[in-house]
Design a protein around this motif. Structure first.
Motif, PDB file in Angstrom:
ATOM      1  N   VAL A 176       0.832  -1.206   0.000  1.00 49.14           N
ATOM      2  CA  VAL A 176       0.000   0.000   0.000  1.00 49.14           C
ATOM      3  C   VAL A 176       0.863   1.252   0.000  1.00 49.14           C
ATOM      4  O   VAL A 176       0.625   2.198  -0.759  1.00 49.14           O
ATOM      5  CB  VAL A 176      -0.955  -0.004   1.207  1.00 49.14           C
ATOM      6  CG1 VAL A 176      -1.675   1.332   1.329  1.00 49.14           C
ATOM      7  CG2 VAL A 176      -1.975  -1.125   1.077  1.00 49.14           C
ATOM      8  N   VAL A 177       1.888   1.269   0.847  1.00 49.42           N
ATOM      9  CA  VAL A 177       2.753   2.452   0.942  1.00 49.42           C
ATOM     10  C   VAL A 177       3.514   2.680  -0.366  1.00 49.42           C
ATOM     11  O   VAL A 177       3.631   3.811  -0.846  1.00 49.42           O
ATOM     12  CB  VAL A 177       3.727   2.304   2.125  1.00 49.42           C
ATOM     13  CG1 VAL A 177       4.740   3.444   2.138  1.00 49.42           C
ATOM     14  CG2 VAL A 177       2.959   2.290   3.445  1.00 49.42           C
ATOM     15  N   ASN A 178       4.022   1.598  -0.956  1.00 46.20           N
ATOM     16  CA  ASN A 178       4.801   1.731  -2.189  1.00 46.20           C
ATOM     17  C   ASN A 178       3.945   2.101  -3.390  1.00 46.20           C
ATOM     18  O   ASN A 178       4.248   3.064  -4.114  1.00 46.20           O
ATOM     19  CB  ASN A 178       5.535   0.419  -2.493  1.00 46.20           C
ATOM     20  CG  ASN A 178       6.644   0.110  -1.511  1.00 46.20           C
ATOM     21  OD1 ASN A 178       7.094  -1.018  -1.408  1.00 46.20           O
ATOM     22  ND2 ASN A 178       7.081   1.097  -0.760  1.00 46.20           N
ATOM     23  N   THR A 179       2.872   1.336  -3.609  1.00 46.30           N
ATOM     24  CA  THR A 179       2.146   1.453  -4.872  1.00 46.30           C
ATOM     25  C   THR A 179       0.956   2.391  -4.831  1.00 46.30           C
ATOM     26  O   THR A 179       0.489   2.839  -5.877  1.00 46.30           O
ATOM     27  CB  THR A 179       1.662   0.064  -5.336  1.00 46.30           C
ATOM     28  OG1 THR A 179       0.727  -0.455  -4.378  1.00 46.30           O
ATOM     29  CG2 THR A 179       2.838  -0.897  -5.461  1.00 46.30           C
ATOM     30  N   ARG A 180       0.447   2.703  -3.645  1.00 46.70           N
ATOM     31  CA  ARG A 180      -0.714   3.593  -3.574  1.00 46.70           C
ATOM     32  C   ARG A 180      -0.359   4.970  -3.021  1.00 46.70           C
ATOM     33  O   ARG A 180      -1.014   5.945  -3.360  1.00 46.70           O
ATOM     34  CB  ARG A 180      -1.832   2.959  -2.744  1.00 46.70           C
ATOM     35  CG  ARG A 180      -2.368   1.694  -3.393  1.00 46.70           C
ATOM     36  CD  ARG A 180      -3.523   1.082  -2.629  1.00 46.70           C
ATOM     37  NE  ARG A 180      -3.942  -0.168  -3.255  1.00 46.70           N
ATOM     38  CZ  ARG A 180      -4.806  -0.271  -4.249  1.00 46.70           C
ATOM     39  NH1 ARG A 180      -5.361   0.822  -4.746  1.00 46.70           N
ATOM     40  NH2 ARG A 180      -5.123  -1.442  -4.768  1.00 46.70           N
ATOM     41  N   MET A 181       0.666   5.031  -2.181  1.00 43.93           N
ATOM     42  CA  MET A 181       1.089   6.334  -1.666  1.00 43.93           C
ATOM     43  C   MET A 181       2.287   6.900  -2.417  1.00 43.93           C
ATOM     44  O   MET A 181       2.559   8.094  -2.331  1.00 43.93           O
ATOM     45  CB  MET A 181       1.431   6.220  -0.181  1.00 43.93           C
ATOM     46  CG  MET A 181       0.271   5.830   0.704  1.00 43.93           C
ATOM     47  SD  MET A 181       0.782   5.851   2.439  1.00 43.93           S
ATOM     48  CE  MET A 181      -0.669   5.151   3.212  1.00 43.93           C
ATOM     49  N   GLY A 182       3.030   6.023  -3.115  1.00 48.12           N
ATOM     50  CA  GLY A 182       4.229   6.493  -3.798  1.00 48.12           C
ATOM     51  C   GLY A 182       5.337   6.848  -2.831  1.00 48.12           C
ATOM     52  O   GLY A 182       6.124   7.767  -3.075  1.00 48.12           O
ATOM     53  N   MET A 183       5.426   6.108  -1.732  1.00 45.66           N
ATOM     54  CA  MET A 183       6.414   6.383  -0.691  1.00 45.66           C
ATOM     55  C   MET A 183       7.277   5.156  -0.437  1.00 45.66           C
ATOM     56  O   MET A 183       6.888   4.035  -0.733  1.00 45.66           O
ATOM     57  CB  MET A 183       5.715   6.780   0.613  1.00 45.66           C
ATOM     58  CG  MET A 183       5.234   8.210   0.650  1.00 45.66           C
ATOM     59  SD  MET A 183       6.619   9.376   0.718  1.00 45.66           S
ATOM     60  CE  MET A 183       7.394   8.904   2.266  1.00 45.66           C
ATOM     61  N   ALA A 184       8.470   5.382   0.129  1.00 49.52           N
ATOM     62  CA  ALA A 184       9.304   4.274   0.580  1.00 49.52           C
ATOM     63  C   ALA A 184       8.738   3.733   1.883  1.00 49.52           C
ATOM     64  O   ALA A 184       8.242   4.499   2.717  1.00 49.52           O
ATOM     65  CB  ALA A 184      10.747   4.741   0.774  1.00 49.52           C
ATOM     66  N   TYR A 185       8.808   2.433   2.056  1.00 48.37           N
ATOM     67  CA  TYR A 185       8.244   1.799   3.245  1.00 48.37           C
ATOM     68  C   TYR A 185       9.295   1.712   4.349  1.00 48.37           C
ATOM     69  O   TYR A 185      10.439   1.321   4.104  1.00 48.37           O
ATOM     70  CB  TYR A 185       7.721   0.406   2.909  1.00 48.37           C
ATOM     71  CG  TYR A 185       7.112  -0.299   4.094  1.00 48.37           C
ATOM     72  CD1 TYR A 185       5.923   0.151   4.653  1.00 48.37           C
ATOM     73  CD2 TYR A 185       7.742  -1.397   4.675  1.00 48.37           C
ATOM     74  CE1 TYR A 185       5.360  -0.480   5.747  1.00 48.37           C
ATOM     75  CE2 TYR A 185       7.187  -2.032   5.762  1.00 48.37           C
ATOM     76  CZ  TYR A 185       5.993  -1.570   6.294  1.00 48.37           C
ATOM     77  OH  TYR A 185       5.442  -2.203   7.383  1.00 48.37           O
ATOM     78  N   ARG A 186       8.888   2.070   5.537  1.00 48.88           N
ATOM     79  CA  ARG A 186       9.751   1.949   6.708  1.00 48.88           C
ATOM     80  C   ARG A 186       9.356   0.683   7.446  1.00 48.88           C
ATOM     81  O   ARG A 186       8.264   0.611   8.032  1.00 48.88           O
ATOM     82  CB  ARG A 186       9.589   3.158   7.615  1.00 48.88           C
ATOM     83  CG  ARG A 186      10.545   3.182   8.812  1.00 48.88           C
ATOM     84  CD  ARG A 186      10.174   4.326   9.742  1.00 48.88           C
ATOM     85  NE  ARG A 186       9.931   5.535   8.984  1.00 48.88           N
ATOM     86  CZ  ARG A 186       9.057   6.470   9.350  1.00 48.88           C
ATOM     87  NH1 ARG A 186       8.326   6.316  10.441  1.00 48.88           N
ATOM     88  NH2 ARG A 186       8.899   7.558   8.616  1.00 48.88           N
ATOM     89  N   PRO A 187      10.184  -0.367   7.440  1.00 46.48           N
ATOM     90  CA  PRO A 187       9.788  -1.641   8.053  1.00 46.48           C
ATOM     91  C   PRO A 187       9.421  -1.474   9.522  1.00 46.48           C
ATOM     92  O   PRO A 187      10.143  -0.846  10.292  1.00 46.48           O
ATOM     93  CB  PRO A 187      11.035  -2.519   7.881  1.00 46.48           C
ATOM     94  CG  PRO A 187      11.763  -1.920   6.711  1.00 46.48           C
ATOM     95  CD  PRO A 187      11.501  -0.445   6.798  1.00 46.48           C
ATOM     96  N   ARG A 188       8.269  -2.042   9.886  1.00 53.24           N
ATOM     97  CA  ARG A 188       7.851  -2.003  11.284  1.00 53.24           C
ATOM     98  C   ARG A 188       8.723  -2.928  12.125  1.00 53.24           C
ATOM     99  O   ARG A 188       8.883  -2.715  13.324  1.00 53.24           O
ATOM    100  CB  ARG A 188       6.398  -2.458  11.410  1.00 53.24           C
ATOM    101  CG  ARG A 188       5.418  -1.642  10.574  1.00 53.24           C
ATOM    102  CD  ARG A 188       5.120  -0.310  11.201  1.00 53.24           C
ATOM    103  NE  ARG A 188       4.167   0.450  10.409  1.00 53.24           N
ATOM    104  CZ  ARG A 188       2.844   0.432  10.646  1.00 53.24           C
ATOM    105  NH1 ARG A 188       2.354  -0.311  11.624  1.00 53.24           N
ATOM    106  NH2 ARG A 188       2.029   1.152   9.909  1.00 53.24           N
ATOM    107  N   ALA A 189       9.272  -3.974  11.460  1.00 56.17           N
ATOM    108  CA  ALA A 189      10.084  -4.940  12.199  1.00 56.17           C
ATOM    109  C   ALA A 189      11.442  -4.376  12.571  1.00 56.17           C
ATOM    110  O   ALA A 189      12.139  -4.916  13.402  1.00 56.17           O
ATOM    111  CB  ALA A 189      10.278  -6.218  11.358  1.00 56.17           C
ATOM    112  N   GLY A 190      11.837  -3.280  11.950  1.00 57.67           N
ATOM    113  CA  GLY A 190      13.119  -2.687  12.273  1.00 57.67           C
ATOM    114  C   GLY A 190      14.250  -3.335  11.528  1.00 57.67           C
ATOM    115  O   GLY A 190      14.084  -4.173  10.665  1.00 57.67           O
ATOM    116  N   SER A 191      15.444  -2.960  11.858  1.00 57.65           N
ATOM    117  CA  SER A 191      16.640  -3.416  11.154  1.00 57.65           C
ATOM    118  C   SER A 191      17.386  -4.478  11.935  1.00 57.65           C
ATOM    119  O   SER A 191      18.567  -4.692  11.734  1.00 57.65           O
ATOM    120  CB  SER A 191      17.573  -2.223  10.906  1.00 57.65           C
ATOM    121  OG  SER A 191      17.928  -1.637  12.139  1.00 57.65           O
TER     122      SER A 191
END
Length: 701
Positions: free
Chosen positions: A375-390
């Motif tokens: 949704v964030v990538n294809t509908r908002m046109g934004m980079a996704y920030r993983p909720r799981a972290g790094s």
């Protein structure tokens, strides 16, 4: 005619040289000074709602400037970042259409893989040419002029449709290189280098007429959220893709005016005001955008009006947004355009809101981030920030604090437990066993942990050696006892057995073959459905697996190993481990108790907690061990437990009518009452209810 004893057909008459000249004249004609948008309106047809019609600039007004700048001789590249259904590919289509009718050129059109190329040629490129009379009239008629990967047109335009590869990006010089869904290419092409730089090298010989145009929905994950700013011209920091190059461009954003105060602003999803409604579609239809200046609410009915009056503003030398023709744009040889999802012509605000709410709910209940990322990538046109972290987010200190808040006894399930799963990690000299208790909403907690390292007794008594699962098939018999083990449920007179068990089938030497033998033996004893042989699957190049878990038989033997027997009677539980570890990581860092929450018991040792932090997630979404870490069994146990939870349909349990195996009563065959005999639940001896349509015939005999 006759020559000796040979007879020949008469030679054809001479052709008029003017015919050849007529065919060659289009190649000698100078380029027509027509803009890309004007050429598209005059010559290109587009498919709108299954009807072929002329291209109209009013449909996607924000594409006018990017299209016309495609022929600019001041810039060498163009980056366009935006959501799906925004007309990004229409930009590329207009560029090659302009080349066919106005400015003959050598064009390379790149896609991520062969199947995408075939689909684009069959469903987009060829239909546009066929349904556009001016383009169809330019099609070449010679041999090889219209193949699936090479298109030659009268006048000299030659377009190749290529899956991106190191060889394809080195073998030819181009006037224009066009790339769709650029983020799918990754950060390196076959070890040859970054894809944009390789494309730029292909256009050097064209001089100022060379141009590279790439478009994509952002797919590279955001690296560092600490660098987020309120500046709309600052893109998230990523390692590859359109956003990786956006900082080196003119950094254009689309501004539109508020219908109330007239002030220009760049919108985003956070500006949408969504009512607190239980119905997703009702909430989506009621969504309104708030103007950041006058704070008035803007109805989606004003969207077309605002798009018609919108304009692209780029970063100026003084740090202020300016138009391209102002002459004050920062010095760079790359154009940059970034379109927000709320501005996409074919994307409704209601649709974004509905999909986002559904994705949030899916993440809360399953821990899987794939829907959120999409949704964030294809509908908002934004980079996704993983909720799981790094990976760094799962710290040992946080786990210790979480364990201190969960006082419990080992081998005792918490009071909310409704079913139990067993996870077995196969090692060279032992089986590491983890037991996880689950509630109906996906809440879970490790309740037991032990190692099986003693081989089963043989015909001559106890074996005088260490356990070796990779060597001795008979050593797997130590797992049989797990089928009948029970764990008491805290605060009740019940104890539960496990509903399913997953065993790691990968390891040294003959581990896989021995796992097959074990499953066949348990199946012959009637316990085959209890056991699942699990296999981890790491992330694939460029693309993810479609499912988090799936059951499949082993792959067929290849041609080079045709004599290898394939275990076609075995079904393997395949796990997309990177996606599952994202979900496990999210559940571990979750503080609030609720669906998908993972409680950490205080009986877990420091080493066992440390195993949960043994892996970290890189910016490509791949999990790997940290340097110096050897054991990660605690993490693997939770990954297997998550896979089992999905495969037994734990995510779909009806809380009002759970299945028998997820109930703490006498209907659950895995539950055993341990209280006083007089307190034991009485079995239901009543017969089935009489159907309403059967008449009451009491004392009929």
């Amino acid at each position: 005619m006759t020559y000796g004893r040979f007879n020949f057909e008469p030679l054809p008459p001479y052709r008029d040289p003017r015919d050849a000249l007529v065919k060659a004249l289009p190649s000698l004609a100078p380029p027509r000074k027509v803009s890309v948008v004007e050429a598209a309106e005059a010559s290109m047809r587009v498919n709108i709602n299954n009807a072929w019609t002329r291209f109209r600039r009013e449909t996607v007004p924000y594409m006018i400037e990017p299209m016309n700048m495609a022929t600019s001789r001041e810039y060498r590249a163009m980056i366009f970042a935006g959501p799906s259904r925004s007309g990004k590919t229409m930009l590329l289509n207009a560029v090659w259409s302009h080349a066919i009718t106005c400015d003959p050129a050598r064009i390379g059109f790149y896609v991520d893989e062969r199947t995408t190329r075939d689909s684009y040629e069959r469903n987009t490129f060829s239909p546009i040419v066929r349904n556009s009379p001016d383009l169809a009239a330019k099609r070449g008629t010679g041999r090889g002029s219209d193949t699936i990967d090479s298109k030659i047109f009268v006048g000299g335009t030659h377009i190749t449709l290529d899956p991106v590869s190191g060889a394809r990006l080195q073998e030819r010089s181009l006037n224009k290189a066009l790339a769709t869904e650029f983020d799918q290419y990754g950060s390196d092409i076959d070890g040859e280098g970054e894809p944009l730089n390789l494309m730029l090298a292909r256009t050097y010989m064209a001089g100022s007429r060379g141009m590279v145009i790439v478009e994509s929905s952002p797919r590279a994950p955001e690296m560092d959220e600490s660098e987020i700013t309120a500046d709309p011209h600052t893109a998230p920091k990523v390692q590859y893709g359109v956003f990786a190059h956006y900082p080196d461009t003119t950094r254009g954003r689309l501004y539109w005016p508020c219908p109330d105060c007239g002030t220009l602003f760049v919108p985003n999803y956070d500006m949408l005001v969504v009512p607190d409604s239980a119905d997703d579609h009702e909430a989506g239809q009621a969504a309104r955008m708030v103007c950041p200046h006058c704070r008035e609410l803007i109805s989606p009915d004003h969207k077309l009006e605002m798009l018609a009056e919108s304009c692209w503003l780029h970063m100026g030398v003084e740090g202020k947004p300016v138009s391209l023709d102002s002459g004050d744009v920062i010095a760079t040889d790359m154009l940059g355009y970034w379109l927000d999802g709320t501005q996409a012509a074919f994307m409704q605000w209601a649709d974004i809101v509905v999909k986002m709410r559904q994705a949030e709910r899916a993440f809360e209940s399953t821990g899987d981030e794939s829907k959120l990322r999409s949704v964030v990538n294809t509908r908002m046109g934004m980079a996704y920030r993983p909720r799981a972290g790094s990976g760094g987010e799962i710290s040992l200190d946080d786990l210790r604090k979480k364990a201190e808040a969960t006082p419990s006894r080992q081998s005792v399930a918490p009071s909310w437990t409704r079913f139990i799963e067993i996870s077995v990690d196969t090692q060279s000299t032992y089986f590491s066993v983890g037991v996880t208790a689950f509630g109906l909403d996906g809440r879970h907690q490790p309740i037991d942990r032990f190692d099986l390292n003693t081989p089963p007794d043989g015909p001559d008594g106890p074996a005088k050696r260490v356990l070796k699962p990779g060597l001795y098939a008979e050593d797997w018999a130590v797992l049989d006892a797990l089928e009948t083990m029970r764990w008491p449920v805290d605060g009740s007179d019940w104890e539960l057995g496990a509903v399913a068990a997953a065993v790691d089938m990968q390891g040294e030497r003959a581990t896989t073959d021995n796992a097959y033998k074990f499953l066949r033996r348990r199946r012959s004893d009637g316990a085959g459905t209890f056991w699942h042989l699990s296999r981890g699957r790491g992330i694939r190049k460029k693309k993810e697996f479609r499912d988090r878990v799936w059951q499949a038989r082993p792959e067929s033997a290849s041609g080079t190993s045709a004599k290898r027997r394939v275990a076609r009677d075995i079904v393997i539980l395949n796990m997309a481990t990177d996606r599952l570890k994202d979900a496990v990581s999210a559940s571990l860092v979750m503080a609030e108790i609720g669906p998908n929450h993972c409680a950490i018991p205080d009986w877990m040792t420091n080493d066992q907690l440390l195993e949960l932090t043994a892996e970290r997630r890189d910016d490509d979404g791949h999990w790997s061990k940290r340097p110096g870490f050897v054991r990660n069994e605690s993490l693997d146990h939770l990954v297997q437990a998550r896979a089992l939870f999905i495969i037994i349909k734990g995510e779909r349990i009806n809380l009002d009518a759970p299945p028998d195996w997820a109930r703490l009563d006498e209907t659950n065959l895995l539950a055993r009452f341990t209280g006083a005999v007089e307190d034991a639940p009485k079995p239901d001896v009543s017969g089935p209810a009489t159907a309403s349509w059967i008449p009451d015939r009491k004392d009929w005999l």
